[in-house]
Every structure is written in C-alpha cells, then in structure tokens.
Design a protein around this motif. Structure first.
Motif, short mmCIF file in Angstrom:
data_model
loop_
_atom_site.label_atom_id
_atom_site.label_comp_id
_atom_site.label_asym_id
_atom_site.label_seq_id
_atom_site.Cartn_x
_atom_site.Cartn_y
_atom_site.Cartn_z
N ALA A 1 13.11 5.14 -0.27
CA ALA A 1 12.31 4.01 0.17
C ALA A 1 10.95 4.17 0.14
O ALA A 1 10.49 5.15 0.57
N HIS A 2 10.39 2.91 0.08
CA HIS A 2 8.77 2.71 -0.05
C HIS A 2 8.43 1.45 0.80
O HIS A 2 8.90 0.35 0.64
N VAL A 3 7.77 1.93 2.01
CA VAL A 3 7.29 0.72 2.81
C VAL A 3 5.92 0.52 2.26
O VAL A 3 4.97 1.21 2.81
N ALA A 4 5.80 -0.60 1.55
CA ALA A 4 4.44 -0.94 0.82
C ALA A 4 3.68 -1.64 1.53
O ALA A 4 4.03 -2.30 2.60
N GLY A 5 2.68 -1.95 1.09
CA GLY A 5 1.66 -2.83 1.70
C GLY A 5 1.88 -4.23 1.33
O GLY A 5 2.75 -4.82 0.94
N LEU B 1 9.74 -2.34 0.09
CA LEU B 1 9.75 -3.51 1.02
C LEU B 1 8.23 -3.78 1.36
O LEU B 1 7.49 -3.05 2.04
N PRO B 2 7.82 -4.66 0.83
CA PRO B 2 6.50 -5.02 1.15
C PRO B 2 6.09 -5.58 2.73
O PRO B 2 7.00 -6.05 3.33
N THR B 3 4.82 -5.30 3.09
CA THR B 3 4.48 -5.50 4.55
C THR B 3 3.06 -6.07 4.31
O THR B 3 2.17 -6.09 3.41
N ASP B 4 2.49 -6.22 5.75
CA ASP B 4 1.01 -6.77 5.68
C ASP B 4 0.29 -5.65 6.54
O ASP B 4 -0.82 -5.59 6.87
N PHE B 5 0.75 -4.31 6.27
CA PHE B 5 0.26 -3.18 6.64
C PHE B 5 0.09 -2.81 8.27
O PHE B 5 -0.25 -2.03 8.66
N SER B 6 0.72 -3.66 8.80
CA SER B 6 0.70 -3.67 10.71
C SER B 6 1.72 -2.91 10.87
O SER B 6 2.77 -2.39 10.22
N ASP B 7 1.51 -2.17 12.07
CA ASP B 7 2.60 -1.20 12.77
C ASP B 7 3.76 -2.12 12.91
O ASP B 7 5.04 -1.50 13.04
N ALA B 8 3.62 -3.35 13.20
CA ALA B 8 4.88 -4.04 13.73
C ALA B 8 5.83 -4.11 12.51
O ALA B 8 6.84 -4.04 12.48
N GLU B 9 5.34 -4.62 11.21
CA GLU B 9 6.08 -4.91 10.04
C GLU B 9 6.50 -3.58 9.52
O GLU B 9 7.63 -3.46 8.95
N GLY B 10 5.70 -2.48 9.63
CA GLY B 10 6.07 -1.00 9.28
C GLY B 10 7.27 -0.90 10.21
O GLY B 10 8.31 -0.05 9.50
#
Length: 343
Positions: A187-191, A220-229
């Motif tokens: 899996a890839h937790v993306a920006g 899974l794209p995120t906003d780079f935050s720890d919360a979304e990560g």
C-alpha cells in the motif's frame, strides 16, 4: 479591450512565450529575424511592458520569494520543508540575499502574490515548489518575465528552470526492495493527488504489479498531515486482507502510521513493514527506526538557490538540473512478511 499579453504575441507570431520574452527584453536566445517579427507584432498590437518588467531592468531587490500553497498546519511539522529552507537561505545568505516566505491557501493566491511582489519589486526571482498537473503558475511567471526555478520534474516548465530528483526511480527502488523481501500486498499512503510527484509515485507502484508479481496494491492520497496519514493507515490495517507493507510519502505520516499500528496491535515489522519517502531525524529516533529514502535536503535547497542566482544573473539562461535519486536506507521497520501472509 483587454491589454495584450506575451501569450497573445506568441500566438500571433507562432513562437513560444519564452522567445517573446527574450525578444521584448533584448536578451539573447532568438534569431534577429524572429526578434524583428516579434517587435513588429508587439507594436501592431500596442503592447506595453508590465511595470514589473521595467523595475526588474533596474536595481536588484536583493531578495527572492518562496510562496507555498499548503495548509500552514502541515508545513509546521514537516521536516522536509525545514531542511529545504535551511539550504536555500544558507546559499542565499552567502550572496547577501534575503528570502521572503509566505504560506497561502491555493494557487490563485500564490499567483496573486507573484504579481504583487514583482510589481512592487520586492524580489529578484522566485522558487516554486509542488508543481501540479496543468499548473497555472508557470504561464503566470512567464507573463511577468521574472526569473524563477521550479523544484520538481522531470518535464519542461515553459521558459522556467528546474531542479529535480527522479521520484519514479525512487519509488521503483522501494517496490523492488519490498518484492525482494517477499511482499506482494503493498500500500502507498500518498500526498496531495494533484502534485506531479505524487502522480509519478502512484504510477510507479501501479506499473510494478505485473513486473514483480504483486497481487494487491493501492495508493491513498492525503494532505500530508499526521491525521490523514493515521486515518489512511487505520483503513488499510482494518481490511480483511491487509497490506504486508506500507510506503508513506512523508516522515510525519510514517510516524502516524507506526502509532496506529501499535494502537491496533499490529507488529512492525512482524506483521506490516513501514517505509518513508523522506529521511529526517524522526525516522532515526523512533522505535523501531524507519526504513527511508534518504537524500541531503539541505544540499538540495542550496542547489535550487544556486540555479536561481544564476538565472537572476542571466535571465536568458535555462537550467534543467537532475539531482541524485534518493537512496534506500534500510532500518528496523522492514522485514520479510510473516509466514503465510505474503500472498
């Protein structure tokens, strides 16, 4: 009637906006025949230079600008940007150059800042970060005729210079390593999904499926935050067939993911391996220490500043500088998948 722009002249003559900028500013880079044709069309269209261009032809401002369109809350805990800024300022300070930094909400606000700072002659040039797909900032800066360097690539950014590392090659090295360990569900937790480097990393993982025999991959794209990560990690580890390895696009998200794994009782690296796309002190002081793609981000900032200084000194110059691909540093957070969990 709208004021004619460099883009209007370029369309009429059939050349690039960069060629028009060179011709109108008396810079080398176009033939005398083309220059004459551009000047003729500019006269016919009653084109007049922007006040910023006239200002930049005079005394230097002694400063460069960096405008970042990201949430301030994520930047405040992001080691990459702290190191990048250190490298930028160290090189600029050696030339007695200041750096103006502003965090804004979106690219529209960023472009407006470029216009305001250039018109007021506050800066001699700009550093751009986070190039996006169909990025409107490149054309805006070409219109302003101000020196600029894009951190990101590969790819051409009109007449703008760039400094970049190969994100695709880096991601492929990560996936090759995980596959060699025996991982098949990655899996890839993306920006942010609109960023070019995010897209290149996502494609690199997707393109590795058949080549390496992977059976389950997801980004899974995120906003780079720890919360979304953390949220992305929780969703991945809650799946019936969860991934055996997770790659994160930042150290902050990797640490958040490590915390979620502990919260859920998932052993690292016994049940899931974790890797980070950055390599700050955060990855080295946590337990287990995190396998990361490492590069000298402070030196990268210095390279960007050096190229910008060269472009400010010679606005006709265009540089495309490829830096070293980040190298994989193996630590405690990765291991072969547990027996029976590889497929």
């Amino acid at each position: 009637m709208a004021r004619p722009t460099i883009a209007d002249i370029a369309r009429r003559v059939g050349v690039s906006k960069g060629a028009v900028s060179f011709a109108l500013n008396g810079r080398p880079g176009v033939s005398e025949t083309t220059r004459a044709r551009i000047l003729q069309v500019a006269d016919e269209m009653n084109w007049r230079p922007h006040s910023a261009a006239r200002a930049l032809g005079g005394a230097r401002a002694g400063a460069v600008g960096l405008v970042i369109a990201r949430p301030a809350s994520t930047l405040g805990v992001e080691p990459f940007f702290a190191q990048l800024l250190s490298g930028l300022q160290a090189r600029l300070s050696a030339e007695s150059m200041a750096m103006h930094l502003l965090v804004v909400e979106d690219s529209a606000a960023e472009i407006e800042t470029y216009r305001e700072w250039t018109s007021a002659h506050r800066v001699d040039g700009f550093v751009l970060v986070d190039p996006t797909v169909r990025d409107p900032r490149f054309e805006a800066l070409e219109e302003l005729g101000v020196p600029a360097v894009v951190l990101g690539g590969p790819g051409r950014f009109g007449a703008l210079s760039s400094v970049w590392a190969d994100d695709r090659e880096a991601m492929l090295s990560v996936v090759d390593y995980l596959a060699a360990l025996g991982h098949r569900r990655v899996a890839h937790v993306a920006g942010l999904p609109g960023l070019r480097h995010t897209q290149r990393r996502i494609r690199a993982l997707r393109d590795s499926v058949r080549r390496l025999g992977l059976v389950d991959t997801v980004s899974l794209p995120t906003d780079f935050s720890d919360a979304e990560g953390a949220a992305a990690t929780r969703a991945l580890l809650s799946r019936p067939r969860r991934p055996t390895a997770i790659v994160y696009d930042s150290d902050v998200m990797a640490l958040a993911g490590l915390g979620v794994a502990g919260e859920m009782g998932v052993r690292v690296p016994g049940e899931v391996s974790i890797l980070s796309f950055d390599d700050s002190v955060l990855t080295r002081v946590t337990h287990p220490s995190i396998t990361s793609l490492s590069r000298d981000t402070i030196a990268l900032g210095g390279q960007v500043a050096e190229v910008l200084l060269q472009v400010i000194a010679d606005p006709a110059l265009r540089r495309d500088v490829k830096t070293a691909t980040p190298r994989l540093v193996v630590r405690e957070s990765t291991a072969p998948p547990a027996l029976g969990r590889a497929d």
